[in-house]
Scaffold this motif. Sequence first.
Motif, short mmCIF file in Angstrom:
data_model
loop_
_atom_site.label_atom_id
_atom_site.label_comp_id
_atom_site.label_asym_id
_atom_site.label_seq_id
_atom_site.Cartn_x
_atom_site.Cartn_y
_atom_site.Cartn_z
N TYR A 114 6.64 -6.01 5.25
CA TYR A 114 5.42 -5.81 6.05
C TYR A 114 4.32 -5.30 5.35
O TYR A 114 4.73 -4.18 4.62
N THR A 115 3.32 -5.81 5.25
CA THR A 115 2.03 -5.29 4.73
C THR A 115 0.77 -5.25 6.03
O THR A 115 0.80 -6.66 6.29
N SER A 116 0.14 -4.38 6.09
CA SER A 116 -1.26 -4.54 6.94
C SER A 116 -2.30 -5.41 6.23
O SER A 116 -2.31 -5.28 5.09
N ILE A 117 -2.78 -6.18 7.17
CA ILE A 117 -3.95 -7.00 6.74
C ILE A 117 -5.40 -6.06 6.84
O ILE A 117 -6.16 -6.23 5.89
N GLU A 118 -5.41 -5.40 8.08
CA GLU A 118 -6.80 -4.60 8.31
C GLU A 118 -6.36 -3.33 8.68
O GLU A 118 -5.75 -3.03 9.61
N PRO A 119 -6.40 -2.26 7.86
CA PRO A 119 -6.89 -2.55 6.49
C PRO A 119 -5.85 -2.91 5.55
O PRO A 119 -4.73 -2.80 5.79
N PRO A 120 -6.54 -3.61 4.41
CA PRO A 120 -5.51 -4.14 3.45
C PRO A 120 -4.65 -2.75 2.66
O PRO A 120 -5.28 -1.69 2.81
N CYS A 121 -3.33 -3.02 2.17
CA CYS A 121 -2.77 -2.08 1.64
C CYS A 121 -3.05 -1.98 0.38
O CYS A 121 -3.37 -2.78 -0.39
N ILE A 122 -3.35 -0.72 -0.07
CA ILE A 122 -3.66 -0.21 -1.53
C ILE A 122 -2.58 0.61 -1.96
O ILE A 122 -2.17 1.60 -1.45
N TRP A 123 -1.84 0.24 -3.04
CA TRP A 123 -0.72 0.88 -3.54
C TRP A 123 -1.05 1.32 -4.96
O TRP A 123 -1.79 0.74 -5.71
N LEU A 124 -0.56 2.42 -5.36
CA LEU A 124 -0.40 2.80 -6.68
C LEU A 124 0.98 3.16 -7.07
O LEU A 124 1.80 3.73 -6.70
N ALA A 125 1.37 2.47 -8.06
CA ALA A 125 2.92 1.94 -8.68
C ALA A 125 2.74 2.55 -10.02
O ALA A 125 2.32 2.15 -10.93
N VAL A 126 3.94 3.41 -10.19
CA VAL A 126 4.19 3.92 -11.72
C VAL A 126 5.38 3.38 -12.03
O VAL A 126 6.55 3.79 -11.36
N HIS A 127 5.55 2.49 -13.32
CA HIS A 127 6.97 2.22 -13.52
C HIS A 127 7.13 2.59 -14.83
O HIS A 127 6.44 2.94 -15.73
N GLY A 128 8.47 3.09 -15.07
CA GLY A 128 8.94 3.81 -16.17
C GLY A 128 10.26 4.37 -16.17
O GLY A 128 10.77 4.21 -14.81
N GLN A 129 10.78 5.20 -16.98
CA GLN A 129 12.07 6.12 -16.94
C GLN A 129 11.82 7.39 -16.25
O GLN A 129 11.09 8.18 -17.09
#
Length: 105
Positions: free
Chosen positions: A89-104
């Motif tokens: 699930y992700t909300s529409i209002e408000p939109p989801c704002i994610w910050l994702a960090v990928h690495g080891q």
Amino acid sequence: MTNIFKLPNNLNHLEKFEQIVTGENIQIERIISTGQTTTSGQWYDQNTDEWVILLQGEAELSYADDMRIKLKAGDYLLIPAHTKHRVEYTSIEPPCIWLAVHGQM
């Protein structure tokens, strides 16, 4: 300079992935979700760890072991490499704002 909360004008209920930093061992991206979920039967199984924070909106993730996590703005978690997970699930209002960090990590 850019503001992490500024939404694109042409979002139109689409999901948007924006690369913020890409390096040899790290990738940082902003994801804007507007109701998107993982396709039924599909699992993310990433080769790197993912640390993610939900900056705006609400979301729910599930794991292959049937565990579910509900997220609200400010919640963050670490998803170790090869941990099968999906977005339920992700909300529409408000939109989801994610910050994702990928690495080891």
